[in-house]
Every structure is written in structure tokens, then in C-alpha cells.
Enzyme design. Structure first.
Site, PDB file in Angstrom:
ATOM      1  N   ASP A   1       0.830  -1.214   0.000  1.00  0.00           N
ATOM      2  CA  ASP A   1       0.000   0.000   0.000  1.00  0.00           C
ATOM      3  C   ASP A   1       0.863   1.261   0.000  1.00  0.00           C
ATOM      4  O   ASP A   1       2.074   1.208   0.199  1.00  0.00           O
ATOM      5  CB  ASP A   1      -0.872   0.015   1.278  1.00  0.00           C
ATOM      6  CG  ASP A   1      -2.142  -0.810   1.082  1.00  0.00           C
ATOM      7  OD1 ASP A   1      -2.388  -1.249  -0.063  1.00  0.00           O
ATOM      8  OD2 ASP A   1      -2.849  -1.027   2.081  1.00  0.00           O
TER       9      ASP A   1
ATOM     10  N   TYR B   1       7.219  -9.719   6.675  1.00  0.00           N
ATOM     11  CA  TYR B   1       7.216  -8.277   6.909  1.00  0.00           C
ATOM     12  C   TYR B   1       7.878  -7.975   8.249  1.00  0.00           C
ATOM     13  O   TYR B   1       7.869  -8.805   9.168  1.00  0.00           O
ATOM     14  CB  TYR B   1       5.783  -7.751   6.940  1.00  0.00           C
ATOM     15  CG  TYR B   1       5.158  -7.579   5.577  1.00  0.00           C
ATOM     16  CD1 TYR B   1       4.500  -8.638   4.944  1.00  0.00           C
ATOM     17  CD2 TYR B   1       5.230  -6.361   4.903  1.00  0.00           C
ATOM     18  CE1 TYR B   1       3.937  -8.484   3.687  1.00  0.00           C
ATOM     19  CE2 TYR B   1       4.667  -6.193   3.643  1.00  0.00           C
ATOM     20  CZ  TYR B   1       4.025  -7.264   3.046  1.00  0.00           C
ATOM     21  OH  TYR B   1       3.464  -7.095   1.801  1.00  0.00           O
TER      22      TYR B   1
END
EC number: 5.4.99.12
Lengths: 284, 284
Positions: free
Chosen positions: B62, B123
Site C-alpha cells: 500500500d 514483513y
């Protein structure tokens, strides 16, 4: 610039960090954004004072140079300190921009002068030599060198530079100021995970541009353009050598400033003033 | 989106990093600066092509999310690859902005699909909880949390979330898409030197906003506002819980994408397509 706060004032030591990218250096300058200016403005605002309380700093960094372990002192009226002591940090955190952070604000010991009481300053200079460039997330404080660097060669050269020398060849000339310095540490390491090379450069004090000139010479040794003995030969010549490239500021970070035990602070300050005329101007 | 390059084309795997700060995310969007757009433009320019070669990516990040270990593939005509192979990296390094770096460009093994062949994505989410704020030099990829965080409590909560679950409570709803995921790792560590807390979050795939919602829930546990069991209770409810705060993107970095051995790539891609309808939209 005394070593005691005036009667009725408290000398407060500040430990702070800043990202030098968007500053014209530490020292206040009219119509320029400086670290000193931002902090003095914030102090004036949060203490609701009409006067500006001047900061004295350990290492006046140039435009683009960062700091993680910078130290300063400011003399505040006792009443102001008494009123704001408890909330000062949190208020400054809210008032200051995110590229400046103050970690600690506490009364300094007697005889403390952020600049003259310092024993040494430790800088780090970070360089990446990966062909693709530098990790985008650290590009703000890591220089890209577009040739692979030989760590051993750079450390071989570095070892020849340590000690007390006249660093005239590595300093921006300033009338009347000595360029004699004691380079206590100059050492390169390579981070195994990121490949980034970091030079640790530590001295009692630095003259202007000294660290970035030392790094420039080291990189020419590291990429093979110069032999390991070259930087020391330049040093011995004691004149500024156009062959020494002063590297860009953004790789340089002031990491730490060391002070002696409280009882020795005043003596250190007196010593630092007398032995050498420390430079009035910039430092790196 | 096949698992083989068309005849006459070479599938090239790209390993890359980017600072997400000034991008509207990975995926190309008209009149928005995106990572995909920058790289496709650069590829077109350095190969002097009139057509755009579309990228397929492992994890569509994003706006504001970073990547250190992102993987993509692009199918290039054999003649283009043959002509540019050798100098492609250096030319891309010169053409791309400094907030995008490509570290490696090499022919992918047969059956490789950057997105569907992936086994898992890892992540990191980074948080600072020092009262004064976050180190100015890392503030671009570290979130500041203004309350001290309890590492043990967060890890206690995290342990209850690992495994295969329906993460509907932590995902942005998308019609027709499953929210079943296998969370393989969720673990917090605190860096002793900087005090920064880093969460490692690893899963076969993530649904949209999943990581940032998981982190939001964990921070409420860390600062004591919620008990360690709370995030798992939210998970069990399987409906989006307004009490779960989706943290800001800049603390999130895609660190690594893992792939199976070459021989298993095609099978993995087929498996990933069939078992679950992987989300077409964004990922984190």
C-alpha cells in the site's frame, strides 16, 4: 562562554539527535533553518519566554551532517527551570519538528561546558558500495560509492593516521587556528547483513572538514586508485592536497561526545581553551 | 498471468527495494506516482522500447509501505534481454530515482511466477516507544508510540494468533475473497542498542490491511490498554472490530519473499491459485 551559569541561572545539559538533511547546519544563521535556531525557538515557546536562551554545543556540525549523540547546554533562569523542568521534554517533543529530538534535559554538573569540557567526539561515516546503490530506507545517511571498497586496505591506511599530528592537509584553513589534533580512532567495519561500511572517527576535536577529507582519502585507497600509504603522505606534507576529495555530508553522523568525571569538567574546559585555540568556526 | 513466458520471451526475476514514503503504493495508477510505474518507465527507457513490459509482483504494498526484499518478474523479448542483459542493472540504477533500487535482474527458472510461486512473505513492523520520540534518521520507517510497550505481553498475545485462521476480523473485506491465511510467524524483539521494537510477521499470504491491524491490536496489549488474550478473542469473532486500530504504513517493510526449489515453482503457483482465491487487490 563561561564554565559556570550566572547566579540565579541553572545550566541544563541537553542530549539530542537530528537529521541534518533539511538544515543549514547547527549554528544559527539569519534566514536559514538551523538546528540551533529550531531548538532555541522551541525553548522560548514552551517556556513562554520573551528572551532567547542561547545554546552552546559540543560539535558544530555543517549543513547536511547528522547527529545521534549531540550535546549542548543552555543557562535558564532558576524560576523558569523550576516551573518547566518536569514537562520540558514532553513539551519540546511536541513543539520540535520530527527531524530534531531531545532525549534528555537535566541540570549539568558544576563546571560543565558542552563544548570545552568535552574529552572527545566520535563520528561515524557510512558508505555503501553495492552496484545497485544504497538501501532506499537508509540513503539519507549512507553515501553510495560506485566502486567496490577493500576494507583491509582502508584500515591499513587508517592505522597510519592515528595519533597527534598537524592535520593541516585535511583541514579548511582558518587564520590563527591550530590544526594540531589527536586522532584517537580511525577504523572501518563492514556490516555483514547490509554490506554497509562504517568508519569510526574519534578525536579530541576536529578542524573544519577534517573528517570528510579523511574519508575522501580513505575511499580512494579502498577502491584502489591510491596506495594505502598515500593518506599518510598527504598528512606529512601539511598542505591542503587538491587530490583529497571531501566527501558529501550526508554520510556523516556525530554519534557521541564524551566528558570526564564531574570533578574534572572545569579543569578539562580550562585545558581545552589553553592548549590549543579551538576553532571558532565549524567543525566537520 | 501465466507461469511461463510466451515463446520468444525471457522471464526475468527482479529483486528490489523501495522507500514507500513518496509513492501511492506499488500498483500502477493513472496520475499517481507508483513503484510499478517508475520501474516500468525506467525499463522502457533503458531498453529504448516503445512498449511497456508489465511487472508481476510478489506483494502489492500500500501507499507508504516500504520494501527491502520485494520480488517481481517481467517478460522481455529475447532480443531485448540479449542486448541489455549485461548493463541493465547499472542503467536502471542510473535511471531510477534513489527511493527505488533494483539489486538483481536474472532469468527466472521455468515455472516461476513472482506472485503465485511465493511460499511466504515476511514483513517487519518497527516501533519506537522512547518518550522523546524516534531517532530522526530512522523516523521514515519507525512508528512512534507514545506509551512504553511491554515486549512479553505482546509476544504472549502474538503466540495465540499463529496458525491457520480466518483473519476476517483483521482484513479489509473484499467480495468473493477468502480471508483464511496461515500466519506462520508473529514475534516481537527489542533492539538493545536503539530500543526499537520490531515485529516479524510471516504468512503464506496476507489479506488487505491484515499486518497493520495485527500490529494495532498488539500495541494496545503492549501499552496495557488491552489484555494479552484480546487480539485472539477479536480473531475468533471473525468480524471486523472497530476497536482494532490499523497502524500507519510507514512502520511496515516487506523484508523477504520465499520461493520453493525450482522444480516446485509451477506446482506451488498452481496450488496458490486453486486452494484459495488469492486476493486481486492490495495486500498490506
Amino acid at each position: 562562554m563561561s564554565d559556570q551559569a550566572e547566579p540565579g541561572f541553572v545550566r541544563v545539559r541537553l542530549d539530542l539527535s537530528y537529521d541534518g538533511k533539511d538544515f543549514s547546519g547547527w549554528a544559527k544563521q539569519t534566514s536559514r533553518r538551523t538546528v540551533q535556531g529550531e531548538i532555541e525557538d522551541a525553548l522560548r515557546t514552551v517556556t513562554r519566554s520573551s528572551v532567547t536562551y542561547d545554546l552552546t554545543v559540543a560539535g558544530r556540525t555543517d549543513a547536511g551532517v547528522h547527529a545521534r549523540g549531540q550535546v549542548a547546554h543552555v543557562d535558564l533562569p532558576e524560576a523558569v527551570w523550576a516551573e518547566h523542568e518536569e514537562k520540558l521534554l514532553r513539551r519540546l517533543a511536541g513543539r520540535l519538528p520530527l527531524d530534531v529530538r531531545i532525549w534528555r534535559a537535566a541540570p549539568a554538573p558544576a563546571g560543565f561546558n558542552a563544548r570545552f569540557s568535552a574529552l572527545w567526539r566520535r563520528y561515524a561515516y557510512r558508505v555503501g558500495d553495492r552496484p545497485g546503490g544504497v538501501d532506499p530506507l537508509t540513503r539519507g545517511h549512507v553515501l553510495w560509492h560506485d566502486r567496490p571498497l577493500d576494507l583491509d586496505a582502508m584500515n591499513e591506511a587508517a592505522a597510519l593516521m592515528v595519533g597527534e599530528h598537524d592535520f593541516a592537509a585535511y583541514c579548511k584553513k582558518r587564520e590563527g587556528a591550530t590544526t594540531i589534533r589527536t586522532l584517537q580512532k580511525l577504523r572501518w567495519v563492514r556490516d555483514p547483513a547490509t554490506g554497509v561500511l562504517t568508519a569510526t572517527v574519534q578525536a579530541d576535536a576536529f578542524c573544519h572538514n577534517m573528517v570528510r577529507a579523511l574519508i575522501g582519502a580513505a575511499l580512494f585507497v579502498g577502491d584502489g586508485r591510491r596506495p594505502a600509504a598515500w593518506p599518510a603522505e598527504v598528512l606529512a606534507a601539511k598542505v591542503r592536497d587538491p587530490g583529497v576529495h571531501v566527501v558529501r555530508p550526508h554520510g556523516l553522523t556525530l554519534e557521541e561526545v564524551a566528558y570526564p568525571a564531574d570533578a574534572l569538567l572545569a579543569a578539562r574546559a580550562a585545558e581545552a581553551r589553553n592548549v590549543r585555540t579551538l576553532p571558532g568556526a565549524g567543525c566537520c
